[in-house]
Design a protein around this motif. Structure first.
Motif, PDB file in Angstrom:
ATOM      1  N   SER A  68      39.060 -17.232 -31.734  1.00 32.52           N
ATOM      2  CA  SER A  68      39.951 -17.178 -30.720  1.00 32.52           C
ATOM      3  C   SER A  68      40.317 -15.786 -30.130  1.00 32.52           C
ATOM      4  N   ALA A  69      40.044 -14.727 -30.858  1.00 31.79           N
ATOM      5  CA  ALA A  69      40.312 -13.374 -30.343  1.00 31.79           C
ATOM      6  C   ALA A  69      39.118 -13.191 -29.491  1.00 31.79           C
ATOM      7  N   ILE A  70      37.850 -13.554 -29.445  1.00 30.72           N
ATOM      8  CA  ILE A  70      36.991 -13.277 -28.489  1.00 30.72           C
ATOM      9  C   ILE A  70      36.961 -14.239 -27.349  1.00 30.72           C
ATOM     10  N   SER A  71      37.349 -15.596 -27.476  1.00 36.01           N
ATOM     11  CA  SER A  71      37.236 -16.728 -26.414  1.00 36.01           C
ATOM     12  C   SER A  71      38.510 -16.617 -25.822  1.00 36.01           C
ATOM     13  N   PHE A  72      39.472 -15.782 -26.057  1.00 34.48           N
ATOM     14  CA  PHE A  72      40.911 -15.453 -25.254  1.00 34.48           C
ATOM     15  C   PHE A  72      40.520 -15.003 -23.950  1.00 34.48           C
ATOM     16  N   PHE A  73      39.689 -13.644 -24.002  1.00 32.55           N
ATOM     17  CA  PHE A  73      39.671 -13.019 -22.945  1.00 32.55           C
ATOM     18  C   PHE A  73      38.579 -13.658 -21.693  1.00 32.55           C
ATOM     19  N   ILE A  74      37.562 -14.311 -22.336  1.00 38.30           N
ATOM     20  CA  ILE A  74      36.628 -14.869 -21.477  1.00 38.30           C
ATOM     21  C   ILE A  74      37.391 -16.328 -20.964  1.00 38.30           C
ATOM     22  N   GLY A  75      38.253 -17.069 -21.492  1.00 44.76           N
ATOM     23  CA  GLY A  75      39.250 -18.233 -21.039  1.00 44.76           C
ATOM     24  C   GLY A  75      39.794 -17.767 -20.101  1.00 44.76           C
ATOM     25  N   PHE A  76      40.669 -16.699 -20.115  1.00 41.40           N
ATOM     26  CA  PHE A  76      41.593 -16.067 -19.106  1.00 41.40           C
ATOM     27  C   PHE A  76      40.846 -15.632 -17.875  1.00 41.40           C
ATOM     28  N   TRP A  77      39.715 -15.066 -17.812  1.00 42.20           N
ATOM     29  CA  TRP A  77      39.022 -14.537 -16.665  1.00 42.20           C
ATOM     30  C   TRP A  77      38.659 -15.912 -16.081  1.00 42.20           C
ATOM     31  N   LEU A  78      38.037 -16.824 -16.617  1.00 42.22           N
ATOM     32  CA  LEU A  78      37.500 -18.062 -16.070  1.00 42.22           C
ATOM     33  C   LEU A  78      38.605 -18.751 -15.311  1.00 42.22           C
ATOM     34  N   MET A  79      39.788 -19.002 -16.155  1.00 41.55           N
ATOM     35  CA  MET A  79      40.859 -19.799 -15.450  1.00 41.55           C
ATOM     36  C   MET A  79      41.450 -19.020 -14.320  1.00 41.55           C
ATOM     37  N   LYS A  80      41.740 -17.664 -14.266  1.00 38.03           N
ATOM     38  CA  LYS A  80      42.289 -17.121 -13.392  1.00 38.03           C
ATOM     39  C   LYS A  80      41.503 -16.885 -12.153  1.00 38.03           C
ATOM     40  N   ASN A  81      40.172 -16.459 -12.358  1.00 40.38           N
ATOM     41  CA  ASN A  81      39.359 -16.199 -11.090  1.00 40.38           C
ATOM     42  C   ASN A  81      38.423 -17.517 -10.787  1.00 40.38           C
ATOM     43  N   ILE A  82      38.237 -18.476 -11.374  1.00 39.37           N
ATOM     44  CA  ILE A  82      37.424 -19.737 -11.086  1.00 39.37           C
ATOM     45  C   ILE A  82      38.225 -20.812 -10.834  1.00 39.37           C
ATOM     46  N   VAL A  83      39.309 -21.209 -11.686  1.00 42.62           N
ATOM     47  CA  VAL A  83      39.754 -22.578 -11.650  1.00 42.62           C
ATOM     48  C   VAL A  83      41.019 -22.487 -10.757  1.00 42.62           C
ATOM     49  N   PHE A  84      41.919 -21.515 -11.338  1.00 42.90           N
ATOM     50  CA  PHE A  84      43.281 -21.318 -10.717  1.00 42.90           C
ATOM     51  C   PHE A  84      43.301 -20.075  -9.869  1.00 42.90           C
ATOM     52  N   ASN A  85      42.548 -19.868  -8.813  1.00 42.87           N
ATOM     53  CA  ASN A  85      42.385 -18.753  -8.159  1.00 42.87           C
ATOM     54  C   ASN A  85      43.363 -18.655  -6.998  1.00 42.87           C
TER      55      ASN A  85
ATOM     56  N   MET B 246      30.491 -11.808  -9.493  1.00 40.21           N
ATOM     57  CA  MET B 246      30.456 -12.247 -10.597  1.00 40.21           C
ATOM     58  C   MET B 246      31.151 -13.684 -10.508  1.00 40.21           C
ATOM     59  N   THR B 247      32.481 -13.542  -9.841  1.00 43.50           N
ATOM     60  CA  THR B 247      33.056 -14.693  -9.427  1.00 43.50           C
ATOM     61  C   THR B 247      32.499 -15.844  -8.634  1.00 43.50           C
ATOM     62  N   LYS B 248      31.989 -15.219  -7.382  1.00 43.02           N
ATOM     63  CA  LYS B 248      31.098 -16.146  -6.632  1.00 43.02           C
ATOM     64  C   LYS B 248      29.839 -16.686  -7.217  1.00 43.02           C
ATOM     65  N   LEU B 249      29.297 -15.972  -8.032  1.00 44.13           N
ATOM     66  CA  LEU B 249      28.111 -16.587  -8.725  1.00 44.13           C
ATOM     67  C   LEU B 249      28.430 -17.745  -9.666  1.00 44.13           C
ATOM     68  N   VAL B 250      29.395 -17.713 -10.465  1.00 49.14           N
ATOM     69  CA  VAL B 250      29.804 -18.555 -11.478  1.00 49.14           C
ATOM     70  C   VAL B 250      30.441 -19.789 -10.713  1.00 49.14           C
ATOM     71  N   THR B 251      31.273 -19.581  -9.770  1.00 47.78           N
ATOM     72  CA  THR B 251      31.920 -20.540  -8.787  1.00 47.78           C
ATOM     73  C   THR B 251      30.750 -21.401  -7.944  1.00 47.78           C
ATOM     74  N   SER B 252      29.717 -20.786  -7.603  1.00 50.45           N
ATOM     75  CA  SER B 252      28.517 -21.493  -6.895  1.00 50.45           C
ATOM     76  C   SER B 252      27.760 -21.991  -7.779  1.00 50.45           C
ATOM     77  N   VAL B 253      27.482 -21.718  -9.014  1.00 50.86           N
ATOM     78  CA  VAL B 253      26.725 -22.481  -9.817  1.00 50.86           C
ATOM     79  C   VAL B 253      27.624 -23.914 -10.272  1.00 50.86           C
ATOM     80  N   ILE B 254      28.954 -23.513 -10.568  1.00 46.25           N
ATOM     81  CA  ILE B 254      29.619 -24.688 -11.088  1.00 46.25           C
ATOM     82  C   ILE B 254      29.638 -25.789  -9.980  1.00 46.25           C
TER      83      ILE B 254
END
Length: 155
Positions: free
Chosen positions: A73-90, A1-9
């Protein structure tokens, strides 16, 4: 999933190569996507889940615009963390638990900024809640990027 999201971006990055580095573009894409998702959740929670009604508890009353903020906020927290950790600041050298703790601290601060701004915009300036949320988001995103880069996911 990480590679797919990164390649699309990264597919959309070339036109922006001259104005920003890849990490900034990924932050804008991930943060922007999560922010739009958060605003969408806020709209749904405010208009359809809470139906613009106050939440009454025995110990407090929560206004619909603040209740919608909590839900979104409760829902977007987890999605945001995953994106930042795995895509942006990996490339961060911090452990996942340290990153999560720091991200949680940042989210709490951003939540407080959201809360204060929404209270001010909606209750003091009488701006429609969804528009107030968009204005608040602009303030929070600016603060969040600098904090995440230099604290939460520092290299």
């Amino acid at each position: 999933m990480t590679k797919l999201v990164t390649s699309v971006i990264d597919f959309f990055y070339p036109p922006f190569r001259r104005i920003m580095p890849p990490q900034t573009f990924r932050y804008a894409a991930c943060g922007g996507g999560n922010t739009l998702f958060d605003i969408f959740l806020y709209f749904i929670a405010y208009n359809f889940v809470l139906k613009k009604k106050y939440l009454y508890f025995s110990f407090m009353t929560i206004s619909p615009h603040i209740g919608a903020l909590i839900i979104a906020s409760a829902i977007s927290f987890f999605i945001g963390f995953w994106l930042m950790k795995n895509i942006v600041f990996n490339n961060s050298s911090l452990t996942g638990s340290a990153q999560m703790f720091r991200y949680l601290l940042l989210v709490i601060i951003c939540f407080l900024i959201n809360y204060i701004c929404l209270k001010l915009f909606v209750e003091r300036f009488h701006i429609y809640p969804t528009i107030a949320k968009v204005l608040t988001t602009i303030i929070v995103v600016s603060f969040s990027y600098v904090t995440q880069k230099r604290f939460t996911f520092k290299q």
